[in-house]
Design a protein around this motif. Structure first.
Motif, mmCIF file in Angstrom:
data_model
loop_
_atom_site.group_PDB
_atom_site.id
_atom_site.type_symbol
_atom_site.label_atom_id
_atom_site.label_comp_id
_atom_site.label_asym_id
_atom_site.label_seq_id
_atom_site.Cartn_x
_atom_site.Cartn_y
_atom_site.Cartn_z
ATOM 1 N N SER A 15 -7.650 1.193 9.779
ATOM 2 C CA SER A 15 -9.058 0.796 9.766
ATOM 3 C C SER A 15 -9.277 -0.503 8.992
ATOM 4 O O SER A 15 -10.251 -1.209 9.244
ATOM 5 N N ARG A 16 -8.378 -0.779 8.058
ATOM 6 C CA ARG A 16 -8.609 -1.940 7.197
ATOM 7 C C ARG A 16 -7.276 -2.622 6.868
ATOM 8 O O ARG A 16 -6.211 -2.079 7.122
ATOM 9 N N ILE A 18 -3.889 -4.339 5.902
ATOM 10 C CA ILE A 18 -2.601 -4.562 6.559
ATOM 11 C C ILE A 18 -2.468 -3.686 7.804
ATOM 12 O O ILE A 18 -1.977 -4.132 8.849
ATOM 13 N N GLY A 38 -8.961 7.262 7.534
ATOM 14 C CA GLY A 38 -9.261 8.423 6.707
ATOM 15 C C GLY A 38 -10.733 8.787 6.766
ATOM 16 O O GLY A 38 -11.110 9.827 7.294
ATOM 17 N N THR A 39 -11.585 7.900 6.223
ATOM 18 C CA THR A 39 -13.020 8.196 6.184
ATOM 19 C C THR A 39 -13.862 7.076 6.778
ATOM 20 O O THR A 39 -15.000 7.309 7.159
ATOM 21 N N ASN A 40 -13.311 5.875 6.841
ATOM 22 C CA ASN A 40 -14.136 4.704 7.174
ATOM 23 C C ASN A 40 -14.213 4.491 8.686
ATOM 24 O O ASN A 40 -13.529 3.632 9.256
ATOM 25 N N ASP A 64 -7.704 12.950 6.937
ATOM 26 C CA ASP A 64 -7.507 12.674 5.510
ATOM 27 C C ASP A 64 -6.077 13.063 5.157
ATOM 28 O O ASP A 64 -5.730 14.249 5.163
ATOM 29 N N LEU A 65 -5.254 12.087 4.869
ATOM 30 C CA LEU A 65 -3.828 12.355 4.640
ATOM 31 C C LEU A 65 -3.571 13.024 3.289
ATOM 32 O O LEU A 65 -2.447 13.407 3.000
ATOM 33 N N ASN A 93 1.634 3.383 7.166
ATOM 34 C CA ASN A 93 1.055 2.288 6.374
ATOM 35 C C ASN A 93 0.023 2.771 5.348
ATOM 36 O O ASN A 93 -0.096 2.196 4.272
ATOM 37 N N TYR A 156 2.027 4.776 -8.770
ATOM 38 C CA TYR A 156 2.058 4.094 -7.459
ATOM 39 C C TYR A 156 3.471 3.574 -7.171
ATOM 40 O O TYR A 156 4.004 3.777 -6.078
ATOM 41 N N LYS A 160 6.198 4.520 -4.013
ATOM 42 C CA LYS A 160 6.794 3.580 -3.057
ATOM 43 C C LYS A 160 8.326 3.642 -3.118
ATOM 44 O O LYS A 160 9.008 3.445 -2.115
ATOM 45 N N GLY A 187 4.429 -8.310 -0.389
ATOM 46 C CA GLY A 187 4.113 -8.802 -1.725
ATOM 47 C C GLY A 187 2.609 -8.681 -1.933
ATOM 48 O O GLY A 187 1.965 -7.781 -1.386
ATOM 49 N N THR A 189 -0.979 -9.187 -1.284
ATOM 50 C CA THR A 189 -1.625 -9.479 -0.006
ATOM 51 C C THR A 189 -3.123 -9.229 -0.129
ATOM 52 O O THR A 189 -3.542 -8.249 -0.755
ATOM 53 N N THR A 191 -6.295 -7.804 0.551
ATOM 54 C CA THR A 191 -6.949 -6.667 1.223
ATOM 55 C C THR A 191 -7.900 -6.020 0.217
ATOM 56 O O THR A 191 -7.947 -6.415 -0.951
ATOM 57 N N ASN A 194 -6.499 -5.073 -3.084
ATOM 58 C CA ASN A 194 -6.370 -6.160 -4.058
ATOM 59 C C ASN A 194 -7.646 -6.979 -4.082
ATOM 60 O O ASN A 194 -7.591 -8.207 -4.008
HETATM 61 N N1 NAP Z 1 -2.411 -5.254 -0.422
HETATM 62 C C1 NAP Z 1 -1.279 -5.494 -1.062
HETATM 63 O O1 NAP Z 1 -1.134 -6.444 -1.831
HETATM 64 C C2 NAP Z 1 -0.096 -4.581 -0.856
HETATM 65 C C3 NAP Z 1 1.098 -4.913 -1.489
HETATM 66 C C4 NAP Z 1 2.205 -4.123 -1.302
HETATM 67 C C5 NAP Z 1 2.127 -3.020 -0.494
HETATM 68 N N2 NAP Z 1 0.958 -2.690 0.120
HETATM 69 C C6 NAP Z 1 0.939 -1.508 0.972
HETATM 70 O O2 NAP Z 1 0.437 -1.869 2.242
HETATM 71 C C7 NAP Z 1 -0.216 -0.751 2.834
HETATM 72 C C8 NAP Z 1 -1.625 -1.129 3.263
HETATM 73 O O3 NAP Z 1 -2.334 -1.544 2.109
HETATM 74 P P1 NAP Z 1 -3.734 -2.311 2.196
HETATM 75 O O4 NAP Z 1 -3.735 -3.264 1.083
HETATM 76 O O5 NAP Z 1 -3.982 -2.772 3.578
HETATM 77 O O6 NAP Z 1 -4.743 -1.109 1.823
HETATM 78 P P2 NAP Z 1 -6.310 -0.960 2.037
HETATM 79 O O7 NAP Z 1 -6.930 -2.226 2.475
HETATM 80 O O8 NAP Z 1 -6.798 -0.276 0.811
HETATM 81 O O9 NAP Z 1 -6.393 0.080 3.274
HETATM 82 C C9 NAP Z 1 -5.889 1.375 3.099
HETATM 83 C C10 NAP Z 1 -5.861 2.100 4.426
HETATM 84 O O10 NAP Z 1 -5.310 3.418 4.195
HETATM 85 C C11 NAP Z 1 -6.238 4.404 4.609
HETATM 86 N N3 NAP Z 1 -6.222 5.548 3.688
HETATM 87 C C12 NAP Z 1 -6.298 5.522 2.340
HETATM 88 N N4 NAP Z 1 -6.334 6.777 1.855
HETATM 89 C C13 NAP Z 1 -6.273 7.610 2.922
HETATM 90 C C14 NAP Z 1 -6.301 9.019 3.076
HETATM 91 N N5 NAP Z 1 -6.425 9.866 2.037
HETATM 92 N N6 NAP Z 1 -6.246 9.521 4.323
HETATM 93 C C15 NAP Z 1 -6.170 8.710 5.384
HETATM 94 N N7 NAP Z 1 -6.146 7.363 5.325
HETATM 95 C C16 NAP Z 1 -6.216 6.824 4.096
HETATM 96 C C17 NAP Z 1 -7.604 3.726 4.595
HETATM 97 O O11 NAP Z 1 -8.483 4.423 5.493
HETATM 98 P P3 NAP Z 1 -10.109 4.307 5.329
HETATM 99 O O12 NAP Z 1 -10.481 2.933 5.768
HETATM 100 O O13 NAP Z 1 -10.650 5.356 6.243
HETATM 101 O O14 NAP Z 1 -10.419 4.547 3.903
HETATM 102 C C18 NAP Z 1 -7.240 2.308 5.026
HETATM 103 O O15 NAP Z 1 -7.139 2.229 6.434
HETATM 104 C C19 NAP Z 1 -0.165 0.353 1.789
HETATM 105 O O16 NAP Z 1 0.956 1.186 2.046
HETATM 106 C C20 NAP Z 1 0.035 -0.393 0.494
HETATM 107 O O17 NAP Z 1 0.639 0.406 -0.497
HETATM 108 C C21 NAP Z 1 -0.172 -3.448 -0.054
#
Ligand code: NAP
Length: 255
Positions: A15-16, A18, A38-40, A64-65, A93, A156, A160, A187, A189, A191, A194
């Protein structure tokens, strides 16, 4: 572009951030994509709209995971959308971060909540998905650079690290079925996870100074690496972790 015409994919957390970029990229390559959220619901609808406007195919699945029982909901929606087709690509993801999960601040409840989404869900998702996956199937786990550089958010980072171990074990056990399993490790990113990056130019400059290519990552930078593993071009790579981070912490900042 790679060619995924006729393939199907499930991207969790699409939904959001990456996950949305991954879903868009796989759909642009021709895959029919299950957009999990999940919820959005509104954000998931935006991902769907972006895919469909670009001529791609997608359907949404909610679960909801954090709740094991919701995997039934997820697979009911997935199998309905697949309509008898196999699942060719699974991208684990979805994840949560908890900045209070430091050695001082961690609590057993917080630990359990975070591990439920980041570790338990991918494991049992794979368990349920494997019977749907044919030879040539692809699993990509989205981990993080925090498995090799230290941050205070130890809960966290530990989650990972567990995901990286899952990749290696699965790659070994599923190889004879022709299924590859790899990790993409982003790295820093931009979103919602962050949000401090877009709120503070100073923080963004600080990150840029740690990256050889001189900027922080965008979701599409990560999605393009996932697309490689999902494609036929990635057929001979399994059990690997690809750091996709623009050269994060390679050495002292360039002069
Ligand atoms: N951003 C970074 O810098 C970064 C760096 C390293 C690794 N990562 C990894 O990259 C991946 C994506 O991260 P992101 O930054 O894109 O995250 P994000 O923008 O916070 O998005 C998180 C996504 O996961 C879903 N989610 C969260 N909790 C959930 C739950 N309980 N049940 C179902 N879905 C759930 C959310 O769904 P809803 O929209 O419905 O809430 C959303 O689609 C993650 O594995 C993160 O650890 C990110």
């Amino acid at each position: 572009m790679t060619d995924l015409t006729g393939r199907t994919a499930l991207v969790t957390g699409a939904s959001r951030g990456i996950g949305r970029a991954i879903a868009k990229r796989l759909a642009a390559d021709g895959a029919h994509v299950a957009v999990h959220y999940g919820t959005n619901e509104e954000a998931a609808a935006q991902t769907m709209a972006a895919i469909e406007e670009a001529g791609g195919q997608a359907f949404a699945v909610r679960a909801d995971l954090a709740e094991t029982s919701e995997l039934d909901t997820l697979f009911a929606g997935l199998e309905e959308g697949l309509a008898g087709r196999p699942l060719d690509i699974l991208v684990n993801n979805a994840a949560v971060i908890d900045y209070s999960g430091t050695i001082e601040g961690a609590t057993p409840d917080g630990f359990d909540r975070l591990f439920a989404v980041n570790v338990r869900a991918p494991l049992f998702l794979v368990q349920r998905a494997l019977p749907l996956m044919p030879a040539g199937g692809r699993i990509v786990n989205v981990s993080s650079g925090v498995t090799w550089f230290a941050t205070p958010d130890v809960v966290y980072s530990m989650s990972k690290g567990a995901l990286n171990v899952l990749t290696r074990s699965l790659a070994q056990t599923q190889g004879r079925r022709g299924i590859t399993v790899n990790t993409v490790s982003p790295g820093i990113t931009e979103t919602d996870m962050n949000s401090w990056l877009s709120q503070s130019p100073e923080a963004a400059r600080g990150v840029a100074n740690m990256v050889a290519l001189g900027r922080h990552g965008q979701p599409a930078d990560i999605a393009d690496a996932v697309a490689f593993f999902a494609s036929d071009d990635g057929r001979w790579v399994t059990g690997q972790t690809l750091e996709v981070n623009g050269g994060l912490l390679l050495g002292p900042p360039a002069a």
